[in-house]
Each structure stands twice: as C-alpha cells, then as structure tokens.
Design a protein around this motif. Structure first.
Motif, PDB file in Angstrom:
ATOM      1  N   MET A  69       0.821  -1.207   0.000  1.00  0.00           N
ATOM      2  CA  MET A  69       0.000   0.000   0.000  1.00  0.00           C
ATOM      3  C   MET A  69       0.863   1.268   0.000  1.00  0.00           C
ATOM      4  O   MET A  69       0.545   2.252  -0.653  1.00  0.00           O
ATOM      5  CB  MET A  69      -0.921  -0.009   1.214  1.00  0.00           C
ATOM      6  N   PHE A  70       1.981   1.213   0.753  1.00  0.00           N
ATOM      7  CA  PHE A  70       2.871   2.371   0.799  1.00  0.00           C
ATOM      8  C   PHE A  70       3.437   2.687  -0.576  1.00  0.00           C
ATOM      9  O   PHE A  70       3.551   3.859  -0.968  1.00  0.00           O
ATOM     10  CB  PHE A  70       4.006   2.120   1.795  1.00  0.00           C
ATOM     11  N   GLN A  71       3.814   1.637  -1.325  1.00  0.00           N
ATOM     12  CA  GLN A  71       4.371   1.847  -2.662  1.00  0.00           C
ATOM     13  C   GLN A  71       3.354   2.517  -3.578  1.00  0.00           C
ATOM     14  O   GLN A  71       3.703   3.386  -4.378  1.00  0.00           O
ATOM     15  CB  GLN A  71       4.821   0.514  -3.247  1.00  0.00           C
ATOM     16  N   LEU A  72       2.094   2.099  -3.472  1.00  0.00           N
ATOM     17  CA  LEU A  72       1.044   2.700  -4.294  1.00  0.00           C
ATOM     18  C   LEU A  72       0.886   4.183  -3.973  1.00  0.00           C
ATOM     19  O   LEU A  72       0.850   5.029  -4.874  1.00  0.00           O
ATOM     20  CB  LEU A  72      -0.277   1.960  -4.070  1.00  0.00           C
ATOM     21  N   TYR A  73       0.805   4.520  -2.689  1.00  0.00           N
ATOM     22  CA  TYR A  73       0.638   5.922  -2.296  1.00  0.00           C
ATOM     23  C   TYR A  73       1.884   6.754  -2.627  1.00  0.00           C
ATOM     24  O   TYR A  73       1.780   7.923  -2.989  1.00  0.00           O
ATOM     25  CB  TYR A  73       0.307   6.011  -0.803  1.00  0.00           C
ATOM     26  N   ALA A  74       3.055   6.141  -2.493  1.00  0.00           N
ATOM     27  CA  ALA A  74       4.287   6.860  -2.838  1.00  0.00           C
ATOM     28  C   ALA A  74       4.313   7.196  -4.322  1.00  0.00           C
ATOM     29  O   ALA A  74       4.721   8.299  -4.717  1.00  0.00           O
ATOM     30  CB  ALA A  74       5.503   6.014  -2.456  1.00  0.00           C
ATOM     31  N   ALA A  75       3.856   6.258  -5.146  1.00  0.00           N
ATOM     32  CA  ALA A  75       3.825   6.504  -6.594  1.00  0.00           C
ATOM     33  C   ALA A  75       2.843   7.617  -6.935  1.00  0.00           C
ATOM     34  O   ALA A  75       3.122   8.482  -7.781  1.00  0.00           O
ATOM     35  CB  ALA A  75       3.438   5.222  -7.326  1.00  0.00           C
ATOM     36  N   ILE A  76       1.691   7.627  -6.281  1.00  0.00           N
ATOM     37  CA  ILE A  76       0.692   8.678  -6.519  1.00  0.00           C
ATOM     38  C   ILE A  76       1.239  10.036  -6.091  1.00  0.00           C
ATOM     39  O   ILE A  76       1.086  11.044  -6.790  1.00  0.00           O
ATOM     40  CB  ILE A  76      -0.608   8.363  -5.766  1.00  0.00           C
ATOM     41  N   TRP A  77       1.910  10.064  -4.934  1.00  0.00           N
ATOM     42  CA  TRP A  77       2.457  11.328  -4.427  1.00  0.00           C
ATOM     43  C   TRP A  77       3.528  11.896  -5.354  1.00  0.00           C
ATOM     44  O   TRP A  77       3.616  13.102  -5.547  1.00  0.00           O
ATOM     45  CB  TRP A  77       3.011  11.115  -3.020  1.00  0.00           C
ATOM     46  N   ARG A  78       4.334  11.013  -5.941  1.00  0.00           N
ATOM     47  CA  ARG A  78       5.411  11.472  -6.828  1.00  0.00           C
ATOM     48  C   ARG A  78       4.871  12.236  -8.035  1.00  0.00           C
ATOM     49  O   ARG A  78       5.491  13.197  -8.496  1.00  0.00           O
ATOM     50  CB  ARG A  78       6.252  10.288  -7.302  1.00  0.00           C
ATOM     51  N   VAL A  79       3.735  11.805  -8.555  1.00  0.00           N
ATOM     52  CA  VAL A  79       3.235  12.432  -9.787  1.00  0.00           C
ATOM     53  C   VAL A  79       2.203  13.536  -9.527  1.00  0.00           C
ATOM     54  O   VAL A  79       1.787  14.215 -10.473  1.00  0.00           O
ATOM     55  CB  VAL A  79       2.606  11.365 -10.716  1.00  0.00           C
ATOM     56  N   SER A  80       1.787  13.734  -8.253  1.00  0.00           N
ATOM     57  CA  SER A  80       0.723  14.723  -8.028  1.00  0.00           C
ATOM     58  C   SER A  80       0.806  15.403  -6.665  1.00  0.00           C
ATOM     59  O   SER A  80      -0.214  15.844  -6.134  1.00  0.00           O
ATOM     60  CB  SER A  80      -0.644  14.037  -8.160  1.00  0.00           C
ATOM     61  N   ALA A  81       1.998  15.540  -6.099  1.00  0.00           N
ATOM     62  CA  ALA A  81       2.144  16.047  -4.731  1.00  0.00           C
ATOM     63  C   ALA A  81       1.491  17.415  -4.527  1.00  0.00           C
ATOM     64  O   ALA A  81       0.715  17.615  -3.584  1.00  0.00           O
ATOM     65  CB  ALA A  81       3.626  16.107  -4.364  1.00  0.00           C
ATOM     66  N   GLY A  82       1.799  18.376  -5.409  1.00  0.00           N
ATOM     67  CA  GLY A  82       1.275  19.729  -5.243  1.00  0.00           C
ATOM     68  C   GLY A  82      -0.238  19.777  -5.274  1.00  0.00           C
ATOM     69  O   GLY A  82      -0.882  20.424  -4.421  1.00  0.00           O
ATOM     70  N   ARG A  83      -0.837  19.087  -6.232  1.00  0.00           N
ATOM     71  CA  ARG A  83      -2.295  19.082  -6.332  1.00  0.00           C
ATOM     72  C   ARG A  83      -2.937  18.319  -5.182  1.00  0.00           C
ATOM     73  O   ARG A  83      -4.039  18.664  -4.737  1.00  0.00           O
ATOM     74  CB  ARG A  83      -2.708  18.489  -7.679  1.00  0.00           C
ATOM     75  N   GLN A  84      -2.252  17.313  -4.663  1.00  0.00           N
ATOM     76  CA  GLN A  84      -2.797  16.578  -3.524  1.00  0.00           C
ATOM     77  C   GLN A  84      -2.854  17.455  -2.275  1.00  0.00           C
ATOM     78  O   GLN A  84      -3.790  17.347  -1.473  1.00  0.00           O
ATOM     79  CB  GLN A  84      -1.946  15.330  -3.245  1.00  0.00           C
ATOM     80  N   VAL A  85      -1.873  18.330  -2.107  1.00  0.00           N
ATOM     81  CA  VAL A  85      -1.866  19.240  -0.956  1.00  0.00           C
ATOM     82  C   VAL A  85      -3.100  20.137  -0.978  1.00  0.00           C
ATOM     83  O   VAL A  85      -3.764  20.353   0.044  1.00  0.00           O
ATOM     84  CB  VAL A  85      -0.570  20.080  -0.933  1.00  0.00           C
TER      85      VAL A  85
END
Length: 309
Positions: A1-17
């Motif tokens: 699960m951590f790997q999945l969330y890490a991958a999502i964060w890498r490509v969309s960190a700013g918008r996720q904030v």
C-alpha cells in the motif's frame, strides 16, 4: 500500500496538498449543522417562540450547508480532473514501455497490455484522484461529528464510537479474502485476453471459455464475502440507532438532557454512517488497487522493478 501511495504522491504532490486542505475545511464544517439543528429544536420545544431567532438560526444553518456543498463541489472537480490526468499518464507510460520492450526484442503480451491500458489504468487513475483527499474528508467528518455528540452527551458519543470499531474488524477480516479473489480475477482475465490475440482463435475458444467460467466463480465468491460483511455492518448500524434512541429517551424522561440533543445525536449517527460506509468501501478500493498496481508492475518484469525503485 505504501508503494502505491508513494507513486501517486510522486506524480501529483502539489495538487494533492490543495485537495487535502479543502478536505480539512469540509470536515471542520461537518458538525456545524447539527448544532444549528439542536438549537432550533430546543427553541421550538421550550416555548416562548422567538421568530426572529428562529429565522436567524435557519439562515445560519443554510449558510453553513451552502459553504460545505461549495467546497465539496470544488474538491470533486479538482480530484476528478487529477484522476483523469493520472489515467492519461499511466496509459502514456504503458505505451512507451511497450515500444521500448518491442524494440529491445522483449516479449510483449498484447492481451495483457490491452487490458492494462483500457481497464486497469482507468481504475488506478480514478483512485489516484481521491487517494488522499477522500480519507481526510471522511475521517475528519467522523472525528468532528463524534466529537460534537460526545461534547453534548458523552453516553451517546460512546455509542457512536462503539459502532465503528466492530465494523473495522469485520472489514479487515473479510477484505483479506476478497483481495485473493481480486488478484486471481485479474490474472485469469489477462490470460484469457492473451489467448484471444493468438492467430488460431478457434483452437483456443474452449480454453478461453473455461477461463471466463473461472472469472464467474471468482466473482461469485467475492459477492458472498462482500454481501455477508455488508449484512453484519448494517445490523451494527441499526443496533446503534436503536441504542441512541433508547438511551436518549431515558435521559430526556429523567431530565438529564434535552430533546434537541437527542435529535442532533440521532442525525449525527446518520451522518457518521455515510463516512463509515465510505471508508469501508475506500479501504476495499485501496486493497484492490494495491494488488492491481503490483500486477501492473509485473507486465514488463525487471524493467518494472527498476522503475518502481
């Protein structure tokens, strides 16, 4: 699960904030309508009706509801747009990797690639758009509403909290079994589509049909586990509502609380059932997408492992 969330964060960190900030604001407003509702009910039951105060409370409640809905609209639009962007990114990378593999002479399983581009990328991308914001909204709503109920009547708040814990246990147990079926279904479907791309399709028709039967049986087992868990969760919600009404009624009859508090607690109970149901569904979605993400990384073998690292 951590790997999945890490991958999502890498490509969309700013918008996720941005989405997380909106989610916190929505959660903070979750309990506000309950306080307006409690005050309105108590104003009506105590007599000496003040029409101006009633209208003021009604206007305040409507303003809070409107603000919350506006923030939810903005959150939904931004998360949906982000999800579509991630879908496009996954498909582009899959095609690029396929071209690279083909040029290097590696075996490209076209049926598996087709399934990944058309279906798996869609599911993972949609999940990425709400991966952070939705849990924040729902968990924040639970904290806000249960905290409000507990502050007005601790006993009713304890009942609300006790409804959630057994539901978590049920979901954790049942989802482990469902995850096995999810992985099996994806693998069987990929194998079937790989065979369908063979030149002698008539020769593999029977084999593919058998695989479709296997998918059917897998889905049937998934339904059995999911619906059984849903039945137990609904029973817990029903028991919680009855318990709040019984305890609240006893407190009112003994002069230990007011009618408005009981009404607000009952409404609050309905409010937390929505977030609880969502978080349960979201956990199932996270579990399923984690498996699909890992299976997606398997498509190109060692190359996928290097990319993940």
């Amino acid at each position: 699960m951590f790997q999945l969330y890490a991958a999502i964060w890498r490509v969309s960190a700013g918008r996720q904030v941005v989405l997380i900030v909106l989610s916190i604001a929505i959660a903070a407003l979750a309990a506000a309508p309950l306080e307006f509702q409690r005050n309105i009910i108590n104003l009506l039951t105590k007599g000496g009706l003040d029409t101006a105060q009633l209208y003021l409370l009604g206007a305040g409640m409507m303003a809070v509801i409107g603000l919350s809905l506006g923030l939810k609209w903005l959150l939904g639009f931004r998360s949906g747009t982000l999800g579509e962007d991630v879908i496009r990114l996954i498909r582009q990378r899959l095609l690029t990797r396929a071209v690279d593999a083909d040029e290097s002479g590696e075996d490209v399983r076209r049926g598996t690639l087709t399934t990944a581009v058309s279906a798996e990328a869609e599911e993972l991308g949609k999940f990425a758009g709400a991966a952070f914001s939705e849990p924040v909204v729902q968990i924040g709503t639970l904290i806000s509403v249960i905290g409000y109920i507990s502050s007005t009547q601790p006993g009713l708040g304890l009942i609300a909290l006790s409804m959630i814990l057994p539901q978590i246990a049920i979901v954790l147990i049942s989802q482990r079994k469902v995850n096995v079926f999810v992985a099996e279904r994806v693998r069987v479907l990929r194998a079937a589509t790989d065979r369908l791309t063979a030149e002698q399709i008539e020769a593999v028709t029977r084999e593919v049909t058998d695989r479709f039967d296997a998918i059917f049986e897998t889905r049937r087992q998934m339904f059995l586990w999911k619906l059984s868990a849903k039945f137990l969760l609904s029973m817990i919600n029903g028991a919680g509502t009855v318990a709040v009404l019984m305890l609240g009624g006893w407190l009112v009859l003994n002069g230990r609380t007011d009618v408005g508090t009981v009404v607000a607690a009952t409404s609050g109970l309905a409010r937390i059932q929505g977030p609880t149901a969502f978080l349960i569904a979201f956990y199932r979605q996270v579990s399923a997408n984690r498996i699909k993400y890992e299976l997606l990384l398997e498509i190109f073998g060692p190359a996928a492992t290097r990319q993940r690292a």
